[in-house]
Design a protein around this motif. Structure first.
Motif, PDB file in Angstrom:
ATOM      1  N   VAL A   1       0.835  -1.204   0.000  1.00 24.22           N
ATOM      2  CA  VAL A   1       0.000   0.000   0.000  1.00 24.22           C
ATOM      3  C   VAL A   1       0.869   1.253   0.000  1.00 24.22           C
ATOM      4  CG1 VAL A   1      -1.747   1.304   1.269  1.00 24.22           C
ATOM      5  CG2 VAL A   1      -1.899  -1.187   1.154  1.00 24.22           C
ATOM      6  N   ILE A   2       1.918   1.253   0.795  1.00 27.32           N
ATOM      7  CA  ILE A   2       2.816   2.414   0.853  1.00 27.32           C
ATOM      8  C   ILE A   2       3.380   2.708  -0.529  1.00 27.32           C
ATOM      9  CG2 ILE A   2       5.046   3.223   1.746  1.00 27.32           C
ATOM     10  CD1 ILE A   2       4.390   1.634   4.322  1.00 27.32           C
ATOM     11  N   LEU A   3       3.797   1.663  -1.248  1.00 30.46           N
ATOM     12  CA  LEU A   3       4.366   1.851  -2.588  1.00 30.46           C
ATOM     13  C   LEU A   3       3.304   2.315  -3.584  1.00 30.46           C
ATOM     14  CD1 LEU A   3       6.652  -1.331  -2.769  1.00 30.46           C
ATOM     15  CD2 LEU A   3       7.391   1.036  -2.413  1.00 30.46           C
ATOM     16  N   ALA A   4       2.123   1.688  -3.547  1.00 33.43           N
ATOM     17  CA  ALA A   4       1.069   2.055  -4.496  1.00 33.43           C
ATOM     18  C   ALA A   4       0.591   3.482  -4.258  1.00 33.43           C
ATOM     19  CB  ALA A   4      -0.105   1.078  -4.387  1.00 33.43           C
ATOM     20  N   TYR A   5       0.493   3.878  -3.004  1.00 37.21           N
ATOM     21  CA  TYR A   5       0.067   5.245  -2.685  1.00 37.21           C
ATOM     22  C   TYR A   5       1.101   6.254  -3.161  1.00 37.21           C
ATOM     23  CZ  TYR A   5      -1.305   9.354   0.019  1.00 37.21           C
ATOM     24  OH  TYR A   5      -1.681  10.624   0.395  1.00 37.21           O
ATOM     25  N   ALA A   6       2.366   5.971  -2.943  1.00 34.88           N
ATOM     26  CA  ALA A   6       3.435   6.892  -3.341  1.00 34.88           C
ATOM     27  C   ALA A   6       3.486   7.075  -4.858  1.00 34.88           C
ATOM     28  CB  ALA A   6       4.779   6.389  -2.829  1.00 34.88           C
ATOM     29  N   ARG A   7       3.139   6.045  -5.606  1.00 39.32           N
ATOM     30  CA  ARG A   7       3.255   6.082  -7.070  1.00 39.32           C
ATOM     31  C   ARG A   7       1.951   6.458  -7.760  1.00 39.32           C
ATOM     32  NH1 ARG A   7       6.619   0.362  -7.288  1.00 39.32           N
ATOM     33  NH2 ARG A   7       8.519   1.191  -6.307  1.00 39.32           N
ATOM     34  N   GLY A   8       0.873   6.529  -7.007  1.00 41.42           N
ATOM     35  CA  GLY A   8      -0.419   6.787  -7.620  1.00 41.42           C
ATOM     36  C   GLY A   8      -0.641   8.250  -7.970  1.00 41.42           C
TER      37      GLY A   8
ATOM     38  N   ALA B   1      -8.286  -1.995  -4.965  1.00 40.76           N
ATOM     39  CA  ALA B   1      -6.982  -1.852  -4.316  1.00 40.76           C
ATOM     40  C   ALA B   1      -5.971  -2.823  -4.909  1.00 40.76           C
ATOM     41  CB  ALA B   1      -7.118  -2.082  -2.812  1.00 40.76           C
ATOM     42  N   VAL B   2      -6.402  -4.068  -5.122  1.00 43.91           N
ATOM     43  CA  VAL B   2      -5.519  -5.081  -5.716  1.00 43.91           C
ATOM     44  C   VAL B   2      -5.103  -4.657  -7.121  1.00 43.91           C
ATOM     45  CG1 VAL B   2      -5.418  -7.460  -6.564  1.00 43.91           C
ATOM     46  CG2 VAL B   2      -6.397  -6.973  -4.311  1.00 43.91           C
ATOM     47  N   THR B   3      -6.051  -4.087  -7.877  1.00 50.60           N
ATOM     48  CA  THR B   3      -5.753  -3.613  -9.236  1.00 50.60           C
ATOM     49  C   THR B   3      -4.709  -2.504  -9.201  1.00 50.60           C
ATOM     50  OG1 THR B   3      -7.970  -4.181 -10.014  1.00 50.60           O
ATOM     51  CG2 THR B   3      -6.737  -2.554 -11.302  1.00 50.60           C
ATOM     52  N   LEU B   4      -4.865  -1.553  -8.285  1.00 50.64           N
ATOM     53  CA  LEU B   4      -3.904  -0.446  -8.187  1.00 50.64           C
ATOM     54  C   LEU B   4      -2.527  -0.947  -7.755  1.00 50.64           C
ATOM     55  CD1 LEU B   4      -6.060   2.352  -6.498  1.00 50.64           C
ATOM     56  CD2 LEU B   4      -5.507   2.068  -8.927  1.00 50.64           C
TER      57      LEU B   4
ATOM     58  N   LYS C   1      -0.999  -2.563 -10.705  1.00 51.41           N
ATOM     59  CA  LYS C   1      -0.625  -1.538 -11.693  1.00 51.41           C
ATOM     60  C   LYS C   1       0.763  -0.985 -11.414  1.00 51.41           C
ATOM     61  CE  LYS C   1      -1.912   3.185 -13.066  1.00 51.41           C
ATOM     62  NZ  LYS C   1      -2.898   4.288 -12.855  1.00 51.41           N
ATOM     63  N   HIS C   2       1.082  -0.792 -10.149  1.00 49.17           N
ATOM     64  CA  HIS C   2       2.366  -0.192  -9.781  1.00 49.17           C
ATOM     65  C   HIS C   2       3.430  -1.220  -9.377  1.00 49.17           C
ATOM     66  CE1 HIS C   2       0.772   3.842 -10.124  1.00 49.17           C
ATOM     67  NE2 HIS C   2      -0.272   3.493  -9.389  1.00 49.17           N
ATOM     68  N   GLY C   3       3.131  -2.505  -9.600  1.00 50.98           N
ATOM     69  CA  GLY C   3       4.111  -3.549  -9.312  1.00 50.98           C
ATOM     70  C   GLY C   3       4.498  -3.630  -7.843  1.00 50.98           C
ATOM     71  N   ALA C   4       3.574  -3.260  -6.963  1.00 47.00           N
ATOM     72  CA  ALA C   4       3.924  -3.151  -5.546  1.00 47.00           C
ATOM     73  C   ALA C   4       4.104  -4.510  -4.873  1.00 47.00           C
ATOM     74  CB  ALA C   4       2.866  -2.335  -4.812  1.00 47.00           C
ATOM     75  N   VAL C   5       3.361  -5.520  -5.305  1.00 47.58           N
ATOM     76  CA  VAL C   5       3.535  -6.851  -4.719  1.00 47.58           C
ATOM     77  C   VAL C   5       4.899  -7.412  -5.111  1.00 47.58           C
ATOM     78  CG1 VAL C   5       2.788  -9.259  -4.910  1.00 47.58           C
ATOM     79  CG2 VAL C   5       1.129  -7.471  -4.397  1.00 47.58           C
ATOM     80  N   GLU C   6       5.236  -7.317  -6.378  1.00 48.66           N
ATOM     81  CA  GLU C   6       6.529  -7.850  -6.814  1.00 48.66           C
ATOM     82  C   GLU C   6       7.683  -7.079  -6.184  1.00 48.66           C
ATOM     83  OE1 GLU C   6       9.577  -9.900  -8.128  1.00 48.66           O
ATOM     84  OE2 GLU C   6       7.488 -10.552  -8.123  1.00 48.66           O
TER      85      GLU C   6
END
Length: 338
Positions: free
Chosen positions: A254-261, A286-289, A292-297
């Protein structure tokens, strides 16, 4: 001289927990007997509730680290069995308390203890298991072991409180997040690994090496747990998918996706973390976002980094089955899907 850290490859088909299970199987029988004996009480609710979680199919990785570490350093005594049981009791107590704090419905694929037995009983049985852990430490008689495990218990509690205060705060930084997981998860991994060197009367350098191994393994393990909450279904995880999302926990994906969104995405995240967007459709978004930003990987990539550091910490020990099993455990921690 310590070996250079070599990043783990992304695909590791050889990664397995089986070598760790194999080398600790005999010792874990001894540990399990201690656990069974010490969770008993004249109050029937205590063994019933404790047994519900303890028999629930957990990996028991933390006590296995104590046993594997003892093999690594050539310890031939029996003290580590009770201490490994103490480690598992500490871990189990924290899980019971966590489920109450989080209001969890599932634990390891079945109803959480607090759902069946209620919050008051769950908290009190967690306290009972903490007490049993300290009894086992005192019976061991080593002030150094007592200091390590009691210190880890305090750090875990601090980490849980820190996580609670960071909950639903979108501004939580990656640094703060790592600080939390080093406390709430990695501290016990480190202590479980280190005490095997203490009972074997190893050098301070060997103690520190096992501490470093456990600490980095713990961080890697928690990073993958947090990634899986947005990357695996409940059947794999043994818990409700999206628990972290609905509880407003600022984990690394979430931290990564929020920073890149973009701003629209950030508006969504702010509402979601505050608890205003928590439906199944919101979780799917949320999972889609995050995808999108490759946050899980990227979270898994960070986990591979810490796993590599854990493996590197074992470089001072001779090669053999124990070291290879512990290296495989680090690889498994980041390759697993559950």
């Amino acid at each position: 001289m310590a070996a250079q850290i070599v990043p783990l490859p992304r695909k590791q088909p050889e990664a397995s927990i089986e070598p760790m299970l194999a080398i600790t199987a005999s010792g874990m029988n001894q540990v399990n007997q201690v656990i069974l004996d010490r969770m008993q009480s004249e109050i029937p609710l205590i063994p019933a509730l404790a047994g519900h979680l303890i028999s629930g199919g957990g990996k028991r990785l933390r006590p296995m680290l104590t046993l594997a570490g003892a093999q690594l350093v050539g310890y031939n005594g029996t003290r580590h069995y009770k201490l490994a049981a103490a480690v598992e009791f500490i871990h189990t107590a924290t899980l019971l308390h966590d489920d109450v704090v989080d209001g969890s419905d599932l634990r390891r694929g079945k109803a959480a203890a607090n759902i069946i037995f209620g919050n008051p009983a769950t908290v009190l049985v967690g306290d009972f298991l903490f007490s049993r852990a300290f009894e086992l430490m005192v019976e061991d008689g080593s002030l150094k072991v007592l200091k390590i495990l009691s210190g880890a218990s305090a750090i875990i509690a601090e980490g849980e409180v820190d996580q609670l205060t960071a909950q639903r705060k979108i501004e939580t930084s990656e640094e703060r997040y790592l600080q939390i997981i080093r406390a709430k998860t990695a501290a016990l991994f480190a202590a479980a690994s280190r005490i095997s060197a203490v009972v074997a009367e190893c050098s301070e350098d060997e103690e520190r090496a096992l501490d470093e191994y456990g600490r980095n393994l713990g961080v890697a393990f928690q990073l993958v747990d947090d990634a899986l909450d947005y990357d695996a279904d409940a059947a794999q995880m043994g818990k409700d998918r999206g628990d972290d999302f609905r509880e407003g926990k600022m984990t690394l994906p979430v931290i990564l996706a929020y920073a890149r969104g973009d701003e629209e995405e950030r508006i969504f995240w702010r509402a979601a973390i505050m608890g205003h967007r928590s439906s199944d459709e919101d979780l799917a978004h949320a999972v889609t976002l995050i995808a999108k930003h490759g946050a899980v990987e990227e979270t898994r990539e960070r986990a591979r980094h810490f796993a590599a550091r854990a493996i590197n910490a074992l470089a001072c020990f001779p090669d053999g089955k124990a070291r290879q099993a512990m290296e495989q455990a680090a690889r498994f921690a980041v390759a697993r899907g559950y």
